[in-house]
Design an enzyme around this catalytic site. Sequence first.
Site, PDB file in Angstrom:
ATOM      1  N   THR A 189       1.936  28.836  67.147  1.00 43.29           N
ATOM      2  CA  THR A 189       1.471  29.821  68.113  1.00 43.29           C
ATOM      3  C   THR A 189       2.393  29.696  69.323  1.00 43.29           C
ATOM      4  O   THR A 189       2.992  28.651  69.507  1.00 43.29           O
ATOM      5  CB  THR A 189       0.017  29.489  68.532  1.00 43.29           C
ATOM      6  N   ARG A 217      -9.035  36.795  58.453  1.00 47.64           N
ATOM      7  CA  ARG A 217      -9.219  35.580  59.238  1.00 47.64           C
ATOM      8  C   ARG A 217      -8.632  35.711  60.638  1.00 47.64           C
ATOM      9  O   ARG A 217      -7.547  36.231  60.842  1.00 47.64           O
ATOM     10  CB  ARG A 217      -8.560  34.404  58.506  1.00 47.64           C
ATOM     11  N   GLY A 241      -2.499  25.033  67.241  1.00 49.57           N
ATOM     12  CA  GLY A 241      -2.927  24.066  66.252  1.00 49.57           C
ATOM     13  C   GLY A 241      -3.755  24.713  65.171  1.00 49.57           C
ATOM     14  O   GLY A 241      -3.678  25.920  64.949  1.00 49.57           O
TER      15      GLY A 241
END
Length: 329
Positions: A189, A217, A241
Site C-alpha cells: 500500500t 474484498r 500490511g
Amino acid sequence: MAKAPYAIVIHGGAGTINKAALTASQQQAYEAALTEAVNAGYQVLEQGGSSLDAVTKAVLVMEDSPLFNAGKGAVYTYEGGHDLDASIMRGDNLAAGAVAGVTTVKNPVLLARAVMEKSDHVMLSGKGAEEFAKLQGLTLVDNRHFDTQFRYEALLKAKAAMEKAQPKTPHQASIRLLPGWNPAWNMGTVGAVALDKSGNLAAATSTGGMTAKRYGRIGDAPIIGAGNFADNQSCAVSATGHGEFFIRYRVAADICARVKYSGVSAAEAAHQVIHQELVKAGGTGGVIVMDNKGNISWPFNTEGMYRAKRTAGQPAEVAIFQDLAKKSQ
C-alpha cells in the site's frame, strides 16, 4: 521566534520486500521513487501549502509509479483485473473521504479527496464511485492501464497456491496459511502523512489491495480508523500490511487514541500496536506516524517497509529495511 515545524513521511508498502532477492538496481529504483514522492510533498509544505495538498501530491507520485501496489502498479484480483481503494483525512476538522473497488479511476486518491470535499459522504464504492468520478472530471482509464508483468506473475503464483489447497481450504482471511502462500501477496500500500506550517495534520492511503482477492474484498486502506487517520489533537497515521488485521484492530485510530487519552508519545503508541497487539494476533505490517509537533516514527514488524521522510530544512531520508535511513537531496 522559532519557525513553525513542518514535515512529511511516506511509505510504499511493508512486507513485500525480500532483502536477498532485491537487486541493487531495484533498490535504487525504489529509493529514487520514494525520494521523488517525499520531495514532491515537502515542496508543497516548504512553500506554505497545506498538509492535505502535500499528502495528495506525494501519493499521486506513487500511484503513477509501477513500483508500488497502488494506481499503475496495483496487484491483480483473482479474476485478472484491478480494484483500487484510497482514503484521505484532515486533522483539523476530521473531514475524510474514501473510495473502494474502483476500476477505471487513474488516481484514486483524487477521488477520495473529491468525496471528502464535494459530497455529503465519507465513502463511495464501485460503480457509484466511478459515476461520481466522471461528474468530477477526474481522469479515467481502461482497467488494463494498471497491468504490470511482475504483478501478473504474482497472481499466477497466488492462484496456484490457492488451487492446490482447494477444496479443503476455503478462501478466507486466514488464506496466509495456505501451502506455498507468500506473505507479500497480502500487502503493499502507499501512504503519506504531513504536518504543515499552520499546524494541521493530514493523512492519505492508496492501494490495489491483496493479490488474488475475490468477492469484492476491501482491505483497511479506505477504512477511516483502520488504514488511515488524522487528528490535530493527537497524530496522523497511514498503515500498510495485512488489511484484515488492521481492520479488526482499528490500528490507525487506536494509535491516535492512545496518544490522546493515555498521554503516551505517538512513537510509543505505534510501537505498542505494531509490535505488541498485532504480533500477538499474527498480523503483519507497519505504519507511518506523525504527532502534532512533527515528530515521526515508522515501526513495522516485517522484513522491510519502503519509506521516506523529510523535515523542515533537512534532506530526505529514505529506507527500506530495518537499518538506518539513507540521506539524499
